[in-house]
Design a protein around this motif. Structure first.
Motif, mmCIF file in Angstrom:
data_model
loop_
_atom_site.group_PDB
_atom_site.id
_atom_site.type_symbol
_atom_site.label_atom_id
_atom_site.label_comp_id
_atom_site.label_asym_id
_atom_site.label_seq_id
_atom_site.Cartn_x
_atom_site.Cartn_y
_atom_site.Cartn_z
ATOM 1 N N VAL A 23 -5.696 3.105 9.150
ATOM 2 C CA VAL A 23 -5.110 3.207 7.867
ATOM 3 C C VAL A 23 -4.129 2.566 7.978
ATOM 4 N N GLY A 24 -3.843 1.677 7.077
ATOM 5 C CA GLY A 24 -2.509 1.000 6.755
ATOM 6 C C GLY A 24 -1.888 1.497 5.726
ATOM 7 N N LEU A 25 -0.660 1.668 6.037
ATOM 8 C CA LEU A 25 0.452 1.967 4.824
ATOM 9 C C LEU A 25 1.457 0.872 4.693
ATOM 10 N N TYR A 26 1.962 1.076 3.235
ATOM 11 C CA TYR A 26 2.970 -0.022 2.992
ATOM 12 C C TYR A 26 3.761 0.327 1.921
ATOM 13 N N GLY A 27 4.925 0.170 1.761
ATOM 14 C CA GLY A 27 5.632 0.428 0.724
ATOM 15 C C GLY A 27 7.060 -0.605 0.835
ATOM 16 N N ASN A 28 7.529 -0.792 -0.507
ATOM 17 C CA ASN A 28 8.712 -1.677 -0.574
ATOM 18 C C ASN A 28 9.705 -1.241 -1.674
ATOM 19 N N ASP A 29 10.883 -1.709 -1.797
ATOM 20 C CA ASP A 29 11.673 -1.145 -2.850
ATOM 21 C C ASP A 29 12.199 -2.424 -3.471
ATOM 22 N N ASP A 31 15.291 -3.807 -3.413
ATOM 23 C CA ASP A 31 16.133 -4.529 -2.676
ATOM 24 C C ASP A 31 15.469 -5.415 -1.597
ATOM 25 N N GLY A 32 14.180 -5.555 -1.540
ATOM 26 C CA GLY A 32 13.342 -6.504 -0.754
ATOM 27 C C GLY A 32 13.090 -5.665 0.454
ATOM 28 N N GLU A 33 13.528 -4.494 0.967
ATOM 29 C CA GLU A 33 13.165 -3.851 2.300
ATOM 30 C C GLU A 33 11.814 -3.082 2.231
ATOM 31 N N TYR A 34 10.972 -3.266 3.093
ATOM 32 C CA TYR A 34 9.686 -2.851 3.158
ATOM 33 C C TYR A 34 9.287 -1.821 4.439
ATOM 34 N N VAL A 35 8.276 -1.263 4.302
ATOM 35 C CA VAL A 35 7.706 -0.852 5.249
ATOM 36 C C VAL A 35 6.374 -0.964 5.600
ATOM 37 N N SER A 36 5.816 -1.232 6.825
ATOM 38 C CA SER A 36 4.260 -1.729 6.832
ATOM 39 C C SER A 36 3.850 -1.033 8.338
ATOM 40 N N CYS A 37 2.732 -0.260 8.165
ATOM 41 C CA CYS A 37 2.149 0.243 9.497
ATOM 42 C C CYS A 37 0.760 0.291 9.561
ATOM 43 N N THR A 64 -1.843 10.504 7.854
ATOM 44 C CA THR A 64 -1.432 9.368 8.386
ATOM 45 C C THR A 64 0.221 9.091 8.059
ATOM 46 N N LYS A 65 0.706 9.396 6.837
ATOM 47 C CA LYS A 65 1.873 9.442 6.542
ATOM 48 C C LYS A 65 2.554 10.420 7.581
ATOM 49 N N LYS A 66 2.458 11.618 7.723
ATOM 50 C CA LYS A 66 2.854 12.456 8.653
ATOM 51 C C LYS A 66 3.111 11.841 10.135
ATOM 52 N N LYS A 67 2.195 11.324 10.442
ATOM 53 C CA LYS A 67 1.817 10.825 11.773
ATOM 54 C C LYS A 67 2.806 9.646 11.965
ATOM 55 N N ALA A 68 3.147 8.928 10.755
ATOM 56 C CA ALA A 68 4.062 7.575 11.025
ATOM 57 C C ALA A 68 5.395 8.057 10.898
#
Length: 90
Positions: A23-29, A31-37, A64-68
């Motif tokens: 499972v791939g997770l992604y998010g951004n805001d 301000d240009g910051e992001y999370v990817s795993c 997956t989100k809880k694991k991250a």
């Protein structure tokens, strides 16, 4: 920041049984910051003897989100969480 699933793949053994989900997770805001795993969810992560046929893709995404989050906790936070979990129900 909203985190969403951007990849979902089952892996199978030679008999066609699901052995895990990638499972791939992604998010951004704004301000240009992001999370990817990318994480692997194994049957033991599903809980209570469940198999992949017993859960939805949304369930796997939530797991997956809880694991991250566990990877983002500091060692002190992990110890506090473990202590709280050990004393629940007493």
């Amino acid at each position: 920041m909203n985190i969403y699933m951007n990849k979902f793949t089952y892996d199978y053994d030679a008999e066609g049984n699901i052995i895990d989900a990638q499972v791939g997770l992604y998010g951004n805001d704004n301000d240009g910051e992001y999370v990817s795993c990318n994480l692997i969810v194994k049957p033991e992560d599903l809980g209570d003897g469940k198999e992949f046929k017993d859960v939805t893709i949304q369930d796997v995404s939530d797991i997956t989100k809880k694991k991250a989050l566990t990877y983002l906790q500091t060692d002190a936070d992990k110890k506090a969480t473990d202590k709280d979990t050990a004393t629940e129900g007493k």
